[in-house]
Design an enzyme around this catalytic site. Structure first.
Site, PDB file in Angstrom:
ATOM      1  N   SER A 108       0.747  -1.331   0.046  1.00  0.00           N
ATOM      2  CA  SER A 108       0.052   0.191  -0.003  1.00  0.00           C
ATOM      3  C   SER A 108       0.906   1.240  -0.071  1.00  0.00           C
ATOM      4  O   SER A 108       1.787   1.357   0.638  1.00  0.00           O
ATOM      5  CB  SER A 108      -0.948   0.037   1.241  1.00  0.00           C
ATOM      6  N   GLY A 109       0.422   2.011  -0.944  1.00  0.00           N
ATOM      7  CA  GLY A 109       1.303   3.396  -0.994  1.00  0.00           C
ATOM      8  C   GLY A 109       2.610   3.266  -2.225  1.00  0.00           C
ATOM      9  O   GLY A 109       3.426   4.044  -1.857  1.00  0.00           O
ATOM     10  N   THR A 113      -1.640   2.286  -8.007  1.00  0.00           N
ATOM     11  CA  THR A 113      -2.739   3.133  -8.803  1.00  0.00           C
ATOM     12  C   THR A 113      -2.198   4.085  -9.721  1.00  0.00           C
ATOM     13  O   THR A 113      -2.563   4.191 -10.838  1.00  0.00           O
ATOM     14  CB  THR A 113      -3.712   3.722  -7.819  1.00  0.00           C
ATOM     15  N   ASN A 158      -1.227   5.531   2.961  1.00  0.00           N
ATOM     16  CA  ASN A 158      -1.393   6.024   1.884  1.00  0.00           C
ATOM     17  C   ASN A 158      -2.817   6.786   1.914  1.00  0.00           C
ATOM     18  O   ASN A 158      -3.501   6.502   2.289  1.00  0.00           O
ATOM     19  CB  ASN A 158      -1.567   4.976   0.933  1.00  0.00           C
ATOM     20  N   SER A 161      -5.248   5.600  -0.714  1.00  0.00           N
ATOM     21  CA  SER A 161      -5.286   4.154  -0.728  1.00  0.00           C
ATOM     22  C   SER A 161      -6.428   3.284  -1.414  1.00  0.00           C
ATOM     23  O   SER A 161      -7.564   3.697  -1.034  1.00  0.00           O
ATOM     24  CB  SER A 161      -5.181   3.531   0.737  1.00  0.00           C
ATOM     25  N   SER A 162      -6.359   2.680  -2.268  1.00  0.00           N
ATOM     26  CA  SER A 162      -7.207   1.981  -2.921  1.00  0.00           C
ATOM     27  C   SER A 162      -7.886   0.817  -2.026  1.00  0.00           C
ATOM     28  O   SER A 162      -6.927  -0.233  -1.481  1.00  0.00           O
ATOM     29  CB  SER A 162      -6.882   1.228  -4.451  1.00  0.00           C
ATOM     30  N   GLY A 388      -1.507  -4.538  -2.341  1.00  0.00           N
ATOM     31  CA  GLY A 388      -0.125  -5.534  -2.393  1.00  0.00           C
ATOM     32  C   GLY A 388      -0.146  -6.269  -1.025  1.00  0.00           C
ATOM     33  O   GLY A 388      -1.172  -6.229  -0.171  1.00  0.00           O
ATOM     34  N   GLU A 390       0.316  -7.426   2.328  1.00  0.00           N
ATOM     35  CA  GLU A 390       0.150  -6.674   3.792  1.00  0.00           C
ATOM     36  C   GLU A 390       0.628  -7.648   4.983  1.00  0.00           C
ATOM     37  O   GLU A 390       0.120  -8.692   5.074  1.00  0.00           O
ATOM     38  CB  GLU A 390      -1.193  -6.402   3.745  1.00  0.00           C
TER      39      GLU A 390
END
Ligand SMILES: Nc1ncnc2c1ncn2[C@@H]1O[C@H](COP(=O)(O)OP(=O)(O)OP(=O)(O)O)[C@@H](O)[C@H]1O
Ligand SMILES: [Mg+2]
Length: 1109
Positions: A108-109, A113, A158, A161-162, A388, A390
């Site tokens: 994440s981050g 995206t 993020n 974040s998605s 991703g 985690e």
């Protein structure tokens, strides 16, 4: 062959491709990343895989110029860039008809995206253009802001974040123009709707709506702009630095419009978002029941009421659903009350379901809009932007699912990478050496195995009757998975973890490919069940709101399904399975995103963090796999082009095939044969050292070449400069000489002109002086001569005058003397006969003058001219009259002598007429001017009178039309009167028949009046044959002529007497036996009256004649 200016290997910071890393170790790998990151090189390759390190700052490497630079270039041609990967994928999709997928992974981050958006924007920029294509592109690109608003949230890792996995298939036609797309979403993190971890936010849309919507919209949605009024919105980081929610709301609304959302659809979506917020505010209080249990009741019904109004739900229905739960089993309905905790659970479950179903609906709605219209076969490029790997301190069901997904992706990565490598060796005819690598299929099996996989057991546990808790699930795992080498649990049969204190009792640990992850089992069962009480879904279905009704189809009482809905784990496994199958059919392209630091800050490269990611992304393995065969490969043409300067025979041009050139090159450089292999189209270099050796040689060679070029260039430059200077100097000198000569010439010219002018002036003055002198001399001579001549002339004149005076005096004296002498003699002579002589002479002179004057003033020769000049002297009176008479007679004679015989006869007749009538009859004067024509009828020529004419032998002297006066009444009848030498004949005018013929001897006299009339009477001899009827009384217009002719015939005839002509206004005529008196009476002329004749009585016939004017 095109010479490339900048290559992957040019100006390299560290190495652009990790495959070339030497020596290869984790430290050197991370050091290389750091070095490149520090120099703003955020992209590095591992072969065809792109590693992207999040720069956390905007970079000037995504400009349209960069797009153009990477467009249609080979992958290794330019320095590493995400565009190179996008271009490679797009070109092989378009040109080789291979479906592509771009797998973007990372934590994440890490920038997944952003990377997916960069890929999409690159493809949009390089693919075809046109109105329709642009619309499709715009819709595909604008789907991102919509999905991000509803599916992204600020997390600690993020700010954007998605919170869902996204896979987007972009479809292209055979030309490579986009036709549309399909988006699949995976596992939205719906728990975020009701609860957010500390420092995190709910989904962006809630904040965007409250910040950006107009007051009017908020009022309609019954919302307040204050975040703090909503339980579901954490106040923590409600405002995020760098995020402008209000502006983003407008962007999202605009994007929804572009994507194709109708205005009422947008409104419905916003109503649902508002409803979720309202739902969060509904609170419950316990109410004790008689059986001792607590029953929940809604505390403040205002929010409930507003929410029901928004969604068109009957308030009581929803209120009841929060207090009771109906369980249906075997056609039996059992209603149980909900306590406060259960009511909150139900509320949150409803909120989560509402939101996640809304999100899925939005994805489907976007799919509807961006769906490819054409039915033709299309090529597909899939872009996978999935959460991703985690590893948190507390990892729950979501992390388990996410990591499972990443495990699957890693598997597919390994499979496809190796497969591709293998395929390339086969394609190029290179011997394949087996590569050792870790295959994570075993971990995947641990999770997804149908019988004893963790997911299968979780499902089994969820569906099992009886008490089911997270602990029972863990027990089951401990039992079944204990032997598995990647499963760790404290209570498992595997005794080796018994003393592992890092492994709590309520947890299990899985040794993922990217590292060990500890999962806390708490909530696993619940989350997997994902239950929404049927009462709630039925309440939703009853709503008077199209969208919400649509979102809860299971609430339809007509379709009551007693079967449990599939669990979340099952659904996810199924969709991941579908995704994997989909990806396997496509050519993969990898973007591995790395997050450089936890602070979301630029320029910070936390090695430990990066190291962790490098490990779990398996990047080192990736490099090893790639290097297991050959570290570097390059097509022959670019290879020869790059290194041809290293061999004299290939430099500067190699004429033969590129492969032979490369072979020549390698032989010349004496590269050991085991270091490289020749493929069909590429050379494969085993060790990066060899490549660096080549690069080093190239660099040196380039330096030498550069020196040579410099030398030649400098020489050329100096020579050119010198030649230019020389040429310029010649030009300058020429110009200067020209200028100097010009100046000199001008000076000489002006001096010459001055000298010339002086000389000419001097000469002119000299000449002038001479001329003046000469002129003066000439004038002097002339003056002198004139004076001299004048003197001479005057002298002569004086002499002549003197002489003349003398002569004159002599002649005067002489004349005086002569005169005196003559006068003396004349006086004597005059006194004797001079008087008579002078008189005669004078008379003679006067007569002479008279005659000469008369001669000049004689009148014309016309006998009728009465003019005659006046006499000058009285004594000539008689002579003058006599001369006039003589002259008149003479001119008459002259006039007469000119006459012909006919004319003479005419004049004789005229004379005779004058003698007969002049001064006797008034008619006469008017007849003088009329010529006597005689034959007025032209009787001899006119055929009408031919017979009449032929009846006479003699010549007709007169033929005229007359009026014969009727003897009885005095009226006139027209008759032809013919006169011959012998007869007077009267004939009918029309027929020409002779009416009467009177021989002239029978005619005694003719009587006429004195007046202006044409009447005449022919009086006949008594007793003659002609006189039977009596005398004839006729009237003629040519009376004078007729009578004159009759008289003339009579005067010329020898056999009879001359005819008498009586002129009287009263005469007697004999009509048969009667003697009738014809009397002419003159009357005053009146308008139109003419001569008329009337028989008055037997004795009198009266003729009235108007008096002539
Ligand atoms: N190429 C880039 N250039 C500049 N900034 C970037 C780039 N990539 C990422 N960022 C920054 O990093 C932030 C996070 O990136 P992004 O949202 O793409 O991460 P992610 O991998 O999708 O994370 P998540 O898994 O949480 O969705 C972005 O908001 C942006 O500020
Ligand atoms: Mg993301």
């Amino acid at each position: 062959m095109e010479v490339k200016t900048k290559s992957l290997l040019d100006n390299m910071i560290g190495v652009g491709d990790m495959v070339l890393l030497e020596p290869l170790s984790e430290e050197s790998f991370i050091e290389n990343l750091r070095k490149r990151f520090d120099h703003n090189e955020i992209y590095t390759y591992i072969g065809s895989v792109v590693i992207s390190v999040n720069p956390y700052k905007s970079m000037l490497i995504y400009t349209p110029e960069r797009v153009e630079e990477y467009r249609n270039r080979n992958f290794y041609e330019l320095s590493p860039h995400i565009y190179a990967l996008a271009d490679e994928a797009y070109r092989s999709l378009r040109d080789q008809d291979k479906d592509q997928c771009i797998l973007i992974t990372g934590e994440s981050g890490a920038g997944k995206t952003e990377a997916s958006k960069l890929v999409m924007s690159y493809v949009a920029a390089v693919c075809g253009k046109g109105q329709e294509v642009n619309k499709v592109k715009e819709q595909l690109l604008q789907s991102n802001p919509v999905l991000e608003a509803f599916g992204n949230a600020k997390t600690v890792r993020n700010d954007n974040s998605s919170r869902f996995g996204k896979y987007m298939d972009i479809e292209f036609d055979f030309k490579g123009d986009p036709l549309g797309g399909v988006i699949s979403n995976y596992l939205l993190e719906k728990s975020r709707v009701v609860k957010q971890p500390r420092g995190e936010r709910n989904f962006h849309i809630f904040y965007q709506l409250l910040s950006g919507a107009s007051d009017d919209t908020l009022k309609k949605l019954k919302l307040d702009r204050d975040f703090s009024k909503y339980n579901y919105l954490s106040l923590d980081s409600a405002v995020v630095n760098g995020l402008d929610d209000a502006t983003n709301f407008r962007t999202v609304r605009n994007a929804m419009q572009i994507v194709g959302f109708m205005e009422d659809e947008v409104q419905s979506v916003l109503e649902l978002v508002a409803a979720v917020l309202k739902l969060g505010n509904i609170e419950f209080k316990p109410e004790s029941r008689c059986n001792g249990t607590d029953e929940s009741r809604v505390k403040d019904k205002n929010d409930l009421k507003e929410m029901c109004e928004l969604l068109g739900i009957e308030q009581s229905v929803l209120e009841r659903a929060f207090s009771y739960r109906t369980v249906e089993a075997k056609m039996e309905k059992v209603s149980t009350t909900l306590n406060v905790a259960q009511a909150y659970y139900a509320r949150d479950a409803l909120a989560k379901n509402l939101y996640s179903r809304l999100f899925s609906w939005i994805v489907n709605r976007i799919n509807e809009s961006i769906k490819a219209q054409a039915k033709t076969r299309h090529k597909v490029m899939g872009v996978l932007d999935i959460y991703g790997f985690e590893i948190f301190e507390d990892n729950s069901f979501e992390q388990f699912i996410i990591n499972y997904c990443n495990e699957k992706l890693q598997q597919i990565f390994i499979e496809l990478t190796l497969r591709e490598e293998q395929e390339e060796y086969v394609r190029e005819g290179i011997e394949w050496t087996n590569i050792e690598y870790f295959n994570n299929a075993i971990i995947c099996d641990l999770i997804e195995n149908h019988q004893n996989g963790i997911l299968a057991m979780l499902d089994e546990e969820c569906l099992r009757p009886g008490t089911v808790t997270d602990e029972t699930f863990l027990d089951k795992l401990n039992m079944i998975c204990a032997e598995h080498q990647h499963f760790e649990s404290r209570l498992s049969k595997n005794s080796k973890f018994l003393n592992d204190h890092s492994l709590p009792h309520c947890c299990f640990r899985i040794q993922h490919y990217a590292g060990k992850v500890l999962y806390r089992v708490e909530g696993f069962v619940d989350k997997n069940n994902d239950l929404l009480y049927r009462d709630l879904s039925q309440a939703m279905y009853k709503a008077n709101h199209t969208l919400i009704k649509h979102l809860f189809p299971e609430g339809n009482p007509a379709k009551v399904n007693l079967k449990r809905p599939p669990t979340a784990g099952f659904q996810f496994k199924a969709s991941v399975g579908t995704l994997m199958r989909n990806l396997q059919t496509k050519n993969p392209n990898y973007i591995r995103c790395i997050k450089p630091n936890d602070k979301k800050a630029p320029h910070i490269f936390t090695e430990s963090l990066v190291c962790h990611q490098v490990r779990y992304l398996g990047l080192m393995e990736n490099v090893r796999v790639r290097r297991a065969g050959y570290a570097f490969r390059q097509a022959y043409e670019p290879c020869l082009e790059r290194y041809k300067m290293l061999c004299k025979r290939t430099w500067p041009h190699w004429r033969g095939p590129a492969r032979e050139g490369v072979e020549m090159l390698m032989a010349d450089l004496q590269v050991p044969a085991e270091e490289f292999s020749y493929g069909r189209s590429k050379i494969f270099i085993r060790n990066p050292r060899t490549l660096f050796f080549l690069e080093e040689r190239r660099r040196q060679c380039l330096q030498d070449l550069a020196t040579l070029i410099q030398k030649i260039y400098r020489g050329w430059k100096c020579r050119t400069h010198f030649l230019l200077l020389k040429k310029s100097q010649i030009v300058v000198a020429a110009w200067y000489r020209r200028y100097a000569q010009q100046k000199k010439y001008e000076k000489i010219k002006s001096a010459t002109t001055v000298v010339q002018s002086y000389t000419r002036g001097w000469q002119a003055r000299k000449l002038l002086r001479e001329l003046k002198h000469q002129k003066r001399c000439e004038e002097a001579v002339t003056t002198i001569a004139a004076y001299w001549h004048g003197t001479q002339a005057r002298r002569e004149l004086r002499q002549l005058k003197e002489e003349a005076r003398n002569k004159h005096a002599v002649s005067v004296i002489w004349a005086g003397w002569q005169g005196t002498k003559v006068r003396r003699e004349y006086r004597k002579f005059f006194r004797a006969n001079a008087g008579k002589k002078i008189y005669d002479f004078t008379i003679q002179r006067i007569m002479q003058k008279y005659f000469l004057g008369l001669k000049r003033t004689l009148p014309s020769m016309s006998p009728v001219d009465k003019n005659w000049p006046a006499r000058p002297y009285v004594f000539l009176d008689g002579v003058h009259t006599e001369l006039r008479r003589i002259f008149h007679l003479w001119r008459c004679k002259k006039y007469k002598s000119k006459f012909t015989e006919e004319k003479k006869a005419v004049y004789e007749e005229k004379l005779e007429a004058s003698e007969l009538f002049k001064d006797k009859k008034s008619l006469y004067p008017s007849s003088v001017s009329q010529p006597f024509k005689g034959d007025y009828l032209e009787i001899s020529k006119n055929p009408k009178y031919q017979k009449l004419n032929s009846s006479f032998d003699e010549k007709v002297l007169l033929a005229d039309v007359v009026n014969k006066i009727n003897r009885a009444n005095g009226k006139g009848t027209t008759r032809i009167l013919l006169l011959t030498k012998k007869n007077v004949v009267l004939a009918d005018q029309k027929t020409g028949q002779v009416k009467a013929s009177v021989p002239l001897p029978d005619l005694t006299s003719v009587s006429v009046s004195t007046q202006n009339d044409g009447f005449f009477a022919l009086r006949l001899k008594e007793g003659s044959a002609s006189a039977v009827k009596g005398d004839f009384l006729l009237s003629s217009e040519h009376l004078i002529e007729t009578i004159t002719k009759l008289h003339h015939i009579g005067s010329t005839a020898s056999d009879r007497e001359q005819l008498n002509v009586d002129i009287s206004d009263e005469f007697l005529v004999q009509f048969k036996q009667d003697k009738v008196c014809v009397k002419f009476i003159q009357v005053a002329p009146k308008n139109g009256n003419s001569v008329s004749c009337k028989r008055k009585n037997n004795r009198l016939l009266e003729v009235t004649v108007p008096a002539s004017a």
